[in-house]
Design an enzyme around this catalytic site. Structure first.
Site, PDB file in Angstrom:
ATOM      1  N   LYS A 122       0.839  -1.206   0.000  1.00  0.00           N
ATOM      2  CA  LYS A 122       0.000   0.000   0.000  1.00  0.00           C
ATOM      3  C   LYS A 122       0.871   1.252   0.000  1.00  0.00           C
ATOM      4  O   LYS A 122       0.672   2.167  -0.803  1.00  0.00           O
ATOM      5  CB  LYS A 122      -0.920   0.007   1.229  1.00  0.00           C
ATOM      6  CG  LYS A 122      -1.895   1.153   1.217  1.00  0.00           C
ATOM      7  CD  LYS A 122      -2.434   1.469   2.591  1.00  0.00           C
ATOM      8  CE  LYS A 122      -1.435   2.279   3.357  1.00  0.00           C
ATOM      9  NZ  LYS A 122      -1.890   2.760   4.649  1.00  0.00           N
ATOM     10  N   ASP A 140      -6.181   1.417   0.978  1.00  0.00           N
ATOM     11  CA  ASP A 140      -6.200   1.571   2.437  1.00  0.00           C
ATOM     12  C   ASP A 140      -7.593   1.216   2.934  1.00  0.00           C
ATOM     13  O   ASP A 140      -8.433   0.739   2.167  1.00  0.00           O
ATOM     14  CB  ASP A 140      -5.768   2.995   2.837  1.00  0.00           C
ATOM     15  CG  ASP A 140      -6.832   4.023   2.517  1.00  0.00           C
ATOM     16  OD1 ASP A 140      -7.852   3.671   1.866  1.00  0.00           O
ATOM     17  OD2 ASP A 140      -6.675   5.181   2.926  1.00  0.00           O
TER      18      ASP A 140
END
Ligand code: SF4
Length: 210
Positions: A122, A140
């Site tokens: 991420k 996220d």
């Protein structure tokens, strides 16, 4: 009744109308500082990170300076944010590895980014997208939740699976902006608890049954 065939590009267009200003809310002056801010932002709000980074970057503006810091010194500066001990260790170790193996420069590819302590997929996607303007979608908690509610992915998908589904459903040139749009939508309208469905253009078309 929910319409499960809501068009991905319709979602994009509506989100863009709602949040034309959607952007990265972390403050930074270089790709290195962006990477540090992203590492600090795990399970913490961008607002909290932006409160500690001015002091941190004044004292340690680049990898060279940070690599010489002790964990304790960094802990002292960032102690108001969650998981600060782990984060201080990762930021210093990441900077030391950068100096030893990457000439102090944040890599511009996923493979090398994932070799850095404290950087997962991420964070790497945020760095590639925001720092290097490469097409990337970082998943996220907001992106994951919104994607599931709008039938772009499943609630049970892993972040990697959600990322792959979004990459297939949207043209590459939309990816980076899409990431910001979904974060703004999740942060300011489609909250985890008590989403503001009365303001939402997808009302009646989403999976949420709250
Ligand atoms: S209707 Fe509510 S839960 Fe569904 S996408 Fe909109 S804000 Fe989120």
């Amino acid at each position: 009744m929910a319409n499960k065939k809501i068009e991905p590009l319709y979602i994009y267009q509506k989100l863009e109308e709602m949040y034309p200003e959607a952007h990265c809310e972390l403050n930074y002056k270089s790709v290195y500082q962006l990477a540090v801010a992203v590492m600090l932002s795990a399970q913490t709000t961008d607002v909290s990170v932006n409160k500690v980074t001015p002091v941190l970057f004044e004292k340690y503006p680049d990898a060279e300076a940070m690599a010489k810091a002790s964990y304790r010194e960094i802990e002292e500066i960032i102690k108001s944010i969650g998981l600060y001990r782990n984060k201080a260790t990762n930021v210093v170790n990441m900077s030391r590895k950068l100096i030893e193996e990457f000439s102090g420069i944040i890599p511009d590819n996923m493979e090398d980014l994932l070799k850095l302590p404290g950087i997962g997929r991420k964070s790497a996607n945020v760095i590639l997208s925001e720092g290097y303007r490469h097409p990337a979608i970082a998943v996220d908690t907001h992106v994951h939740r919104v994607a599931a509610r709008l039938y772009l992915a499943k609630e049970t998908d892993t972040p990697d699976q959600t990322e792959q589904k979004l990459r297939k459903k949207f043209p590459e040139e939309y990816w980076s902006k899409l990431h910001h749009l979904m974060i703004f939508f999740g942060r300011y309208t489609c909250h985890s608890k008590r989403p503001e469905c009365d303001k939402c253009p997808f009302y009646g078309q989403c999976r949420y049954k709250g």
